[in-house]
Design a protein around this motif. Structure first.
Motif, short mmCIF file in Angstrom:
data_model
loop_
_atom_site.label_atom_id
_atom_site.label_comp_id
_atom_site.label_asym_id
_atom_site.label_seq_id
_atom_site.Cartn_x
_atom_site.Cartn_y
_atom_site.Cartn_z
N ASN A 178 0.82 -1.22 0.00
CA ASN A 178 0.00 0.00 0.00
C ASN A 178 0.85 1.26 0.00
N ASN A 179 2.20 1.08 -0.22
CA ASN A 179 3.13 2.21 -0.29
C ASN A 179 3.24 3.00 1.00
N VAL A 180 2.91 2.35 2.12
CA VAL A 180 3.13 3.01 3.42
C VAL A 180 4.60 2.96 3.79
N TYR A 181 5.24 1.83 3.46
CA TYR A 181 6.67 1.65 3.71
C TYR A 181 7.37 1.32 2.41
N LYS A 182 8.65 1.65 2.36
CA LYS A 182 9.45 1.37 1.17
C LYS A 182 9.79 -0.13 1.11
N GLN A 183 10.13 -0.54 -0.10
CA GLN A 183 10.51 -1.94 -0.29
C GLN A 183 11.79 -2.27 0.48
N SER A 184 12.71 -1.32 0.57
CA SER A 184 13.97 -1.55 1.30
C SER A 184 13.71 -1.78 2.79
N GLU A 185 12.74 -1.07 3.35
CA GLU A 185 12.44 -1.26 4.77
C GLU A 185 11.84 -2.65 5.02
N TYR A 186 11.01 -3.07 4.07
CA TYR A 186 10.44 -4.41 4.22
C TYR A 186 11.53 -5.49 4.14
N LEU A 187 12.47 -5.30 3.21
CA LEU A 187 13.55 -6.27 3.07
C LEU A 187 14.44 -6.29 4.31
N THR A 188 14.64 -5.12 4.89
CA THR A 188 15.43 -5.07 6.14
C THR A 188 14.74 -5.87 7.24
N PHE A 189 13.45 -5.73 7.36
CA PHE A 189 12.70 -6.49 8.36
C PHE A 189 12.73 -7.98 8.04
N LEU A 190 12.66 -8.32 6.74
CA LEU A 190 12.67 -9.72 6.34
C LEU A 190 14.00 -10.38 6.68
N VAL A 191 15.10 -9.64 6.52
CA VAL A 191 16.42 -10.17 6.89
C VAL A 191 16.47 -10.44 8.40
N THR A 192 15.89 -9.54 9.18
CA THR A 192 15.85 -9.74 10.63
C THR A 192 15.06 -11.00 10.98
N LEU A 193 13.95 -11.22 10.28
CA LEU A 193 13.14 -12.42 10.52
C LEU A 193 13.92 -13.68 10.18
N GLN A 194 14.62 -13.66 9.07
CA GLN A 194 15.42 -14.84 8.70
C GLN A 194 16.54 -15.11 9.70
N GLN A 195 17.16 -14.04 10.19
CA GLN A 195 18.19 -14.22 11.21
C GLN A 195 17.62 -14.83 12.48
N GLN A 196 16.42 -14.41 12.83
CA GLN A 196 15.78 -14.96 14.02
C GLN A 196 15.44 -16.43 13.83
N GLU A 197 15.01 -16.81 12.63
CA GLU A 197 14.71 -18.22 12.37
C GLU A 197 15.97 -19.08 12.43
N LEU A 198 17.10 -18.53 11.98
CA LEU A 198 18.37 -19.24 12.11
C LEU A 198 18.77 -19.37 13.58
N SER A 199 18.54 -18.31 14.35
CA SER A 199 18.84 -18.37 15.78
C SER A 199 17.99 -19.42 16.48
N LEU A 200 16.74 -19.55 16.03
CA LEU A 200 15.86 -20.56 16.60
C LEU A 200 16.39 -21.97 16.31
N LYS A 201 16.83 -22.21 15.08
CA LYS A 201 17.36 -23.52 14.73
C LYS A 201 18.64 -23.83 15.52
N GLN A 202 19.49 -22.83 15.68
CA GLN A 202 20.71 -23.01 16.46
C GLN A 202 20.38 -23.32 17.92
N ALA A 203 19.38 -22.62 18.45
CA ALA A 203 18.97 -22.87 19.84
C ALA A 203 18.41 -24.27 20.00
N GLU A 204 17.66 -24.75 19.00
CA GLU A 204 17.12 -26.11 19.06
C GLU A 204 18.23 -27.15 19.02
#
Length: 416
Positions: A178-204
């Motif tokens: 809806n053009n509220v946020y830029k595509q770059s901001e979304y990608l930055t958040f997506l990278v954070t989510l992927q890092q967290q999923e990797l941290s979860l696997k490492q913790a498991e």
């Protein structure tokens, strides 16, 4: 018939639901692993067998104190061929004896008592070693249990954060469309989510490894990772009692006293009696009349051995003095260790207030930023920073809690 089938189906369904609920609620506590470690430990079984062996030693000593009955027989034939052979006056040509012997040491009562005291001290030493081994085993199991529980909490926290980020990612994706946020901001958040999923696997993975180590220490072959209950460790404030760890020095001192008694008894006169009966003959004169019996006594009185007793006493005195040095030094170290742990526990307890306040503020900031994120009034980077701050504070709380539990475990160990 259909009603019966439906009834059976409902019963089976309820049974499955009950079993599923029980499996979900099933947990293992620290007593489960301590019980398994105690049951399967070969070291503890070894000490138990040593105790049984020492009990047999005491029975052997008591048996040796009774009159000893033996049967003996000997025969000899010295032929003389063409005038060649042993002197018949000395060898008698031939002889035969078959005797029943009874020996009894009349001066053995004190020695038997001293030997039994020595065996009792040996039993005390083995019992102490077994108790110390059990304390060490419990300490290592408890430490590893705390480590596994901390890993379990880390997994649960990472799952919680991953769920939160996934929820926000769906919202942010729609806002980006809806053009509220830029595509770059979304990608930055997506990278954070992927890092967290990797941290979860490492913790498991870490959780599984820590759990496997716990099972290995306890001697368990079950590789299932059933959730662990929160460890409940009491922190006593009293001073150590009579001192379990110093008992070994007391046993060593008593052993030296027992050895002195042994030396003293070796210099006492030894008096015994014996009797035998049977057949003893050289076959030279009326061999059918050579059945008989005899009685006698033995007496041994030590007179001079070059002052060996005095030198043995001096060695034992030096050993006792050395043991006292070690005991005094250990007591100082134990007290210092307990004082240090108390200081660390006090400092650790003081951290919880600040950490809880930081977690409260960080969590509140996330809630505010989450609302602003929906309206586009906050940068995505600021929201990510808020989440990272919350994760840092939460990890610090778990780490501090784990350290506190391990400090209590150490204190309980040294406070025996």
């Amino acid at each position: 018939m259909r009603i019966t089938q439906r009834f059976l189906f409902l019963c089976c369904l309820m049974l499955v639901q009950t079993l599923t609920l029980q499996a979900q609620n099933a947990t293992r506590n620290i007593d489960y692993f301590l019980g398994a470690a105690t049951k399967y430990s070969p070291v503890l079984k070894d000490y138990k067998n040593q105790q049984q062996s020492i009990r047999i030693d005491s029975l052997l000593v008591l048996a040796a104190a009774k009159p000893q009955v033996t049967a003996s027989s000997a025969g000899m034939y010295a032929p003389i061929i063409k005038g060649y052979g042993y002197d018949e006056v000395l060898s008698n040509g031939q002889s035969l004896e078959a005797l029943l012997n009874v020996n009894y040491d009349l001066s053995n009562k004190r020695r038997i008592k001293n030997q039994l005291e020595g065996i009792k001290l040996q039993s005390d030493s083995v019992q102490y070693a077994g108790a110390l081994s059990l304390f060490d085993l419990k300490k290592s199991i408890t430490d590893q249990y705390i480590t596994v529980y901390a890993s379990q909490q880390q997994v649960e926290f990472n799952q919680e954060v991953s769920t939160l980020l996934k929820k926000e990612e769906a919202l942010l994706k729609q806002l980006t469309r809806n053009n509220v946020y830029k595509q770059s901001e979304y990608l930055t958040f997506l990278v954070t989510l992927q890092q967290q999923e990797l941290s979860l696997k490492q913790a498991e993975l870490q959780y599984q490894n820590d759990y496997a180590t716990l099972g290995y220490l306890a001697g368990l072959t079950d590789t299932s990772t059933i959730p662990l209950a929160e460890p409940q460790l009491a922190y006593p404030v009293s001073q150590p009692t009579k001192g379990f760890f110093t008992k070994r020095y007391d046993i060593d001192s008593l052993k030296n006293v027992n050895q002195k008694s042994t030396i003293a008894l070796n210099y006492r006169p030894k008096f015994g009696v014996y009797a035998n009966s049977g057949y003893n003959s050289s076959f030279l004169l009326q061999p059918y009349k050579n059945f008989g019996a005899s009685v006698g006594f033995t007496l041994s009185v030590p007179i001079y051995d070059g002052h060996q007793r005095k030198m043995q006493y001096e060695k034992l005195d030096l050993a006792t003095l050395t043991s006292n040095y070690y005991k005094d030094f250990f007591v100082r170290q134990q007290q210092q260790q307990l004082n240090l742990i108390r200081q660390q526990l006090t400092a650790t307890d003081q951290l919880f207030g600040q950490i809880n306040q930081q977690i409260k503020f960080a969590k509140g900031l996330i809630e505010v930023d989450s609302k602003l994120l929906r309206t586009g009034d906050i940068k995505v980077v600021d929201y990510i920073i808020a989440i990272n701050n919350y994760m840092t504070a939460a990890n610090l709380f778990r780490q501090t809690t784990t350290n506190r539990l391990k400090l209590i475990n150490q204190f309980n160990y040294w406070n025996n």
